[in-house]
Write a protein that holds these residues in place. Sequence first.
Motif, PDB file in Angstrom:
ATOM      1  N   PRO A 181       0.820  -1.223   0.000  1.00  0.00           N
ATOM      2  CA  PRO A 181       0.000   0.000   0.000  1.00  0.00           C
ATOM      3  C   PRO A 181       0.853   1.273   0.000  1.00  0.00           C
ATOM      4  O   PRO A 181       0.546   2.241  -0.697  1.00  0.00           O
ATOM      5  N   GLU A 182       1.959   1.251   0.778  1.00  0.00           N
ATOM      6  CA  GLU A 182       2.829   2.437   0.836  1.00  0.00           C
ATOM      7  C   GLU A 182       3.405   2.756  -0.543  1.00  0.00           C
ATOM      8  O   GLU A 182       3.494   3.932  -0.928  1.00  0.00           O
ATOM      9  N   SER A 183       3.790   1.701  -1.297  1.00  0.00           N
ATOM     10  CA  SER A 183       4.356   1.915  -2.645  1.00  0.00           C
ATOM     11  C   SER A 183       3.325   2.600  -3.546  1.00  0.00           C
ATOM     12  O   SER A 183       3.644   3.557  -4.263  1.00  0.00           O
ATOM     13  N   CYS A 184       2.093   2.099  -3.498  1.00  0.00           N
ATOM     14  CA  CYS A 184       1.021   2.685  -4.329  1.00  0.00           C
ATOM     15  C   CYS A 184       0.785   4.152  -3.949  1.00  0.00           C
ATOM     16  O   CYS A 184       0.560   4.998  -4.811  1.00  0.00           O
ATOM     17  N   CYS A 185       0.873   4.430  -2.655  1.00  0.00           N
ATOM     18  CA  CYS A 185       0.663   5.790  -2.165  1.00  0.00           C
ATOM     19  C   CYS A 185       1.762   6.725  -2.670  1.00  0.00           C
ATOM     20  O   CYS A 185       1.490   7.854  -3.092  1.00  0.00           O
ATOM     21  N   ILE A 186       2.996   6.250  -2.637  1.00  0.00           N
ATOM     22  CA  ILE A 186       4.138   7.059  -3.097  1.00  0.00           C
ATOM     23  C   ILE A 186       3.993   7.343  -4.593  1.00  0.00           C
ATOM     24  O   ILE A 186       4.188   8.482  -5.044  1.00  0.00           O
ATOM     25  N   ILE A 187       3.612   6.312  -5.367  1.00  0.00           N
ATOM     26  CA  ILE A 187       3.443   6.498  -6.824  1.00  0.00           C
ATOM     27  C   ILE A 187       2.264   7.449  -7.084  1.00  0.00           C
ATOM     28  O   ILE A 187       2.332   8.310  -7.969  1.00  0.00           O
ATOM     29  N   GLY A 188       1.199   7.335  -6.262  1.00  0.00           N
ATOM     30  CA  GLY A 188       0.063   8.261  -6.361  1.00  0.00           C
ATOM     31  C   GLY A 188       0.498   9.701  -6.130  1.00  0.00           C
ATOM     32  O   GLY A 188       0.092  10.618  -6.855  1.00  0.00           O
ATOM     33  N   ASN A 189       1.343   9.916  -5.130  1.00  0.00           N
ATOM     34  CA  ASN A 189       1.867  11.268  -4.859  1.00  0.00           C
ATOM     35  C   ASN A 189       2.685  11.790  -6.038  1.00  0.00           C
ATOM     36  O   ASN A 189       2.611  12.972  -6.391  1.00  0.00           O
ATOM     37  N   TYR A 190       3.459  10.892  -6.639  1.00  0.00           N
ATOM     38  CA  TYR A 190       4.296  11.278  -7.783  1.00  0.00           C
ATOM     39  C   TYR A 190       3.412  11.781  -8.941  1.00  0.00           C
ATOM     40  O   TYR A 190       3.677  12.837  -9.518  1.00  0.00           O
ATOM     41  N   TYR A 191       2.350  11.017  -9.259  1.00  0.00           N
ATOM     42  CA  TYR A 191       1.473  11.436 -10.356  1.00  0.00           C
ATOM     43  C   TYR A 191       0.707  12.712 -10.011  1.00  0.00           C
ATOM     44  O   TYR A 191       0.448  13.544 -10.876  1.00  0.00           O
ATOM     45  N   SER A 192       0.370  12.865  -8.728  1.00  0.00           N
ATOM     46  CA  SER A 192      -0.338  14.077  -8.302  1.00  0.00           C
ATOM     47  C   SER A 192       0.543  15.309  -8.519  1.00  0.00           C
ATOM     48  O   SER A 192       0.080  16.344  -9.009  1.00  0.00           O
ATOM     49  N   LEU A 193       1.834  15.187  -8.152  1.00  0.00           N
ATOM     50  CA  LEU A 193       2.758  16.320  -8.325  1.00  0.00           C
ATOM     51  C   LEU A 193       2.923  16.672  -9.806  1.00  0.00           C
ATOM     52  O   LEU A 193       3.126  17.825 -10.164  1.00  0.00           O
ATOM     53  N   LYS A 194       2.776  15.663 -10.672  1.00  0.00           N
ATOM     54  CA  LYS A 194       2.861  15.904 -12.122  1.00  0.00           C
ATOM     55  C   LYS A 194       1.542  16.457 -12.677  1.00  0.00           C
ATOM     56  O   LYS A 194       1.448  16.752 -13.867  1.00  0.00           O
ATOM     57  N   GLY A 195       0.514  16.535 -11.807  1.00  0.00           N
ATOM     58  CA  GLY A 195      -0.784  17.053 -12.248  1.00  0.00           C
ATOM     59  C   GLY A 195      -1.657  16.018 -12.923  1.00  0.00           C
ATOM     60  O   GLY A 195      -2.695  16.343 -13.502  1.00  0.00           O
ATOM     61  N   LEU A 196      -1.250  14.728 -12.853  1.00  0.00           N
ATOM     62  CA  LEU A 196      -2.044  13.644 -13.467  1.00  0.00           C
ATOM     63  C   LEU A 196      -2.966  13.047 -12.404  1.00  0.00           C
ATOM     64  O   LEU A 196      -2.704  11.971 -11.845  1.00  0.00           O
ATOM     65  N   HIS A 197      -4.050  13.763 -12.094  1.00  0.00           N
ATOM     66  CA  HIS A 197      -4.875  13.424 -10.931  1.00  0.00           C
ATOM     67  C   HIS A 197      -5.650  12.114 -11.092  1.00  0.00           C
ATOM     68  O   HIS A 197      -5.815  11.377 -10.128  1.00  0.00           O
ATOM     69  N   GLU A 198      -6.119  11.823 -12.331  1.00  0.00           N
ATOM     70  CA  GLU A 198      -6.844  10.558 -12.543  1.00  0.00           C
ATOM     71  C   GLU A 198      -5.932   9.357 -12.272  1.00  0.00           C
ATOM     72  O   GLU A 198      -6.333   8.387 -11.632  1.00  0.00           O
ATOM     73  N   LYS A 199      -4.688   9.459 -12.758  1.00  0.00           N
ATOM     74  CA  LYS A 199      -3.723   8.381 -12.563  1.00  0.00           C
ATOM     75  C   LYS A 199      -3.383   8.247 -11.075  1.00  0.00           C
ATOM     76  O   LYS A 199      -3.211   7.145 -10.555  1.00  0.00           O
ATOM     77  N   SER A 200      -3.292   9.387 -10.423  1.00  0.00           N
ATOM     78  CA  SER A 200      -2.992   9.411  -8.988  1.00  0.00           C
ATOM     79  C   SER A 200      -4.094   8.689  -8.212  1.00  0.00           C
ATOM     80  O   SER A 200      -3.816   7.836  -7.360  1.00  0.00           O
ATOM     81  N   VAL A 201      -5.362   8.988  -8.525  1.00  0.00           N
ATOM     82  CA  VAL A 201      -6.508   8.340  -7.862  1.00  0.00           C
ATOM     83  C   VAL A 201      -6.459   6.832  -8.084  1.00  0.00           C
ATOM     84  O   VAL A 201      -6.744   6.046  -7.175  1.00  0.00           O
ATOM     85  N   MET A 202      -6.063   6.431  -9.294  1.00  0.00           N
ATOM     86  CA  MET A 202      -5.990   4.999  -9.612  1.00  0.00           C
ATOM     87  C   MET A 202      -5.030   4.292  -8.639  1.00  0.00           C
ATOM     88  O   MET A 202      -5.328   3.211  -8.118  1.00  0.00           O
TER      89      MET A 202
END
Length: 571
Positions: A340-361
């Motif tokens: 779960p932590e890995s998914c959360c970190i990758i979600g944060n990465y996509y959020s910082l890039k402005g890719l919010h749909e990918k981040s939610v995924m």
Amino acid sequence: MGVSKETCRTELRTAIRHLTDRCLFAASKWAAEQLVGIEQDPAKYPPSHTRLQRDCSSIRRRFRSTDEITATPVAGTSYVSSPLPEEESEDVDSDFYLLAKMYFNCREYRRAAHVLSDQPGKKALFLRCYALYLAGEKRKEEETIELEGPLGKSDAVNSELVSIERDLAAVRKNSSIDPFGLYLYGLVLKAKGNENLARTVLVESVNTYPWNWSAWLELQSLCTTIDTLNGLKLNNHWMKDFFLASTYHELRMHNESLAKYDYLQATFGCSNYIKAQIAKAQYSLREFELVEAIFEELLRIDPYRIDDMDMYSNVLYAKECFSGLSYLAHQVFMTDKYRPESCCIIGNYYSLKGLHEKSVMYFRRALKLDKKYLSAWTLMGHEYVEMKNTPAAVDAYRRAVDINPCDYRAWYGLGQAYEMMGMPYYALHYFKKSVFLQPGDSRLWIAMAHCYETDQLRMLEEAIKCYRRAANCNDREAIALHKLAKLHSELGQSQEAAFYYKKDLERMEDEEREGPNMVEALMFLAKYCRAQKRFEEAEVYCTRLLDYNGPEKETAKSLLQDIKLAQSSFP
């Protein structure tokens, strides 16, 4: 520390054997990490034999918290020594127990329980009940997925709890229960909502066998107030210090928590767990530079570590450090992408890039792996706010506060969502909850002040009080001083407005910041000093305004002429 390093080593080595033998793997992993966290004598062990401990003394010097805090408890604390329990002779070499253990390790829990159904002894009873408990949890997870309602909620329960409670209550009644049975009994009581008895039983467990960290964590989850914590009758074993340090952090007593960890480092100077806990406390105190330095050091020592790294990703996100977050996301993806932590970190990465749909995924993926993973619910709420999907954001934040009512970020998120929906009274209610939980965070006070300023409320005096609190809470974005100046000016309180404009101007000068706020401050102070007949001061502000190209330059010129006229007519 009141006990020798050698005593702690001996106790932990024995505990690891006991815990592993009962398939309590999380607790045995924690104990093994603390064992290696006790610094070896360099005279006896060459550096090549202690690779995981290298540089730990220099790390400790860098992150010592004694600058601000007096380490507690004082030297001379007397610790009780808990006798290491003897293994039951009938269980030690039981072939059936060994078979059950193998089934358990292969996650065949009902099969393991069945093998032990007619085996005597406390160890066999514990593993049988523990296997049934985990079988029930596994089935509950499956039912949750099968019966999930429209909001992802389900009423699935662990169907084994009743029979486990009955069996363990009976052996406790006739005093033939061991500390591990008590731990499991406490776990079951907590799951059934019988919190008072659960606390009592868990205290019995840790007082008899203090090395089971899982039992301490269950007890911690039942200590939601300092009064509850102080009411526990715990033996003064060195493990109690680990428990108090962790519980103080959960109760938002961060300085007390840091003091305890500083004290524990005298013995466990190389413990990566303690370093990570210090980082968590410093994160709550918003000391991001220090947190980043600790996590960098942890990753250097243990590059495959995933525990707590989601917090490191939050720091990198807050600092908008693209390269650092990209590296961390890649590292955890390669180590174990289904944590779960890995998914959360990758979600944060996509959020910082402005890719919010990918981040939610990715946050959704984290929640599929662990439905109670608090950070993912809160961060997913933030993403939905960015995507302007307020109903989904509200649902995510509500799920977060259901899991942990002390999560100030989720309450703050709810406030933001309701403010976006134009419902300031609701927003205010949630902002108040968040500042109650985290009164030292300036952003929360600013959000609440903004709410008071809305057209529906217009409670400007209340807004001023909130901005004052924000200014006293190390307002890094320097919003509060400017807002205080503007509001006092709006209310015709020019003396107060001048005071805050001057403070804001001084801060902008210190930080070498330019911009419209500086022009506004100079303009107000020039006019205010002119009206107060403080001509020399007014002249200084006007002269500075001449450096700007815009309407303020012309205003400054006419003000200077006005000042010169006033000076000549004023004796």
